[in-house]
Design an enzyme around this catalytic site. Sequence first.
Site, PDB file in Angstrom:
ATOM      1  N   ASP A  35      11.284 -15.781  -7.960  1.00 27.32           N
ATOM      2  CA  ASP A  35      10.739 -17.083  -8.312  1.00 27.32           C
ATOM      3  C   ASP A  35      10.150 -17.697  -7.046  1.00 27.32           C
ATOM      4  OD1 ASP A  35      11.387 -19.052 -10.967  1.00 27.32           O
ATOM      5  OD2 ASP A  35      10.743 -20.092  -9.157  1.00 27.32           O
ATOM      6  N   ASN A  88       6.549 -13.168 -16.067  1.00 23.87           N
ATOM      7  CA  ASN A  88       6.792 -14.404 -16.806  1.00 23.87           C
ATOM      8  C   ASN A  88       6.260 -15.644 -16.097  1.00 23.87           C
ATOM      9  OD1 ASN A  88       8.502 -16.392 -18.548  1.00 23.87           O
ATOM     10  ND2 ASN A  88       9.247 -16.698 -16.460  1.00 23.87           N
ATOM     11  N   TYR A 154      -5.357 -22.671 -19.738  1.00 20.75           N
ATOM     12  CA  TYR A 154      -4.157 -21.964 -20.193  1.00 20.75           C
ATOM     13  C   TYR A 154      -4.510 -20.946 -21.265  1.00 20.75           C
ATOM     14  CZ  TYR A 154       0.715 -21.427 -21.714  1.00 20.75           C
ATOM     15  OH  TYR A 154       1.960 -20.927 -22.028  1.00 20.75           O
ATOM     16  N   LYS A 158      -4.101 -16.912 -20.910  1.00 20.33           N
ATOM     17  CA  LYS A 158      -3.183 -16.207 -21.809  1.00 20.33           C
ATOM     18  C   LYS A 158      -3.922 -15.198 -22.694  1.00 20.33           C
ATOM     19  CE  LYS A 158       0.570 -18.101 -20.299  1.00 20.33           C
ATOM     20  NZ  LYS A 158       1.531 -17.289 -19.515  1.00 20.33           N
ATOM     21  N   ILE A 187       8.997 -23.488 -27.029  1.00 17.93           N
ATOM     22  CA  ILE A 187      10.359 -23.084 -26.732  1.00 17.93           C
ATOM     23  C   ILE A 187      11.072 -24.235 -26.021  1.00 17.93           C
ATOM     24  CG2 ILE A 187      11.816 -21.364 -25.609  1.00 17.93           C
ATOM     25  CD1 ILE A 187      10.012 -20.224 -27.819  1.00 17.93           C
ATOM     26  N   THR A 189      12.809 -25.366 -23.487  1.00 17.73           N
ATOM     27  CA  THR A 189      13.228 -25.078 -22.113  1.00 17.73           C
ATOM     28  C   THR A 189      13.562 -26.351 -21.335  1.00 17.73           C
ATOM     29  OG1 THR A 189      10.966 -25.200 -21.282  1.00 17.73           O
ATOM     30  CG2 THR A 189      11.753 -23.030 -22.045  1.00 17.73           C
TER      31      THR A 189
END
Length: 247
Positions: A35, A88, A154, A158, A187, A189
């Site tokens: 990360d 990811n 985005y 993607k 999602i 998160t």
Amino acid sequence: MLNGKIALVTGGGAGIGRAIAQAYAKAGASVMVTDIDSDAAAAVASEITESGGTADSRHLDTTDPERHFAVIKYIEERFGRLDIAANNAGVTVPAVPTADLPLDQWEKVRNVDLDGVFYGVRAQIPAMLRAGGGVIVTISSIAGKRGLFGMAPYAAAKHGVIGIMQTIAWEYGQQGIRALSVGPAYIATGLENNIPVEIRKTLPGMHALGRMGEPREVGDTVAWLSSDQASFLTGSYIPVDGGYLAR
């Protein structure tokens, strides 16, 4: 399911990346958690080891091409090879109509969400060839299959990573490398808390299941796709979207 495998996760310090790392470890893989936030990556690796798994962590700014090679070198020295990579790491910016989008916002998203994936696979593929094959799973989005208002950079990125995975599937399939894209919908998160309350209230109803997804549901899907149970899947886009795209 993944016993003896060596797996790399980018953006593994939180959210979906953390869930993927945990799912890999639960399935028996040794996990390298990376990360841009080194402390967050180290915390996830510690969670895994404290639960009886095997994990390590490294800092990785995915926009730095050479850093990817350095991480791969460390993985091969530490674990002997690389079998699995989950790309990811990603960012978003506030929604802005395309004609009003500042160039720096376009470049920020492209640098991480598209260029960062390319830099990653460019380092991961040679390592997997040295290991005799492997699996690359990249996190795309529902925005990889449709437009989202105000999200041109985005959506473009993607869509692009799906194309990269499909290309890798053809280029390296007969050399033992599978390449897949996963497309989450909304999602839970915690990042959704940045969305205005009135919009946030509508998110569950955008899915056929009437709720947002959980990070674990994406992580478990990625772990299964990375296993031999999915051995005839490559070049595919797999939505984990609660029926969002079925509308």
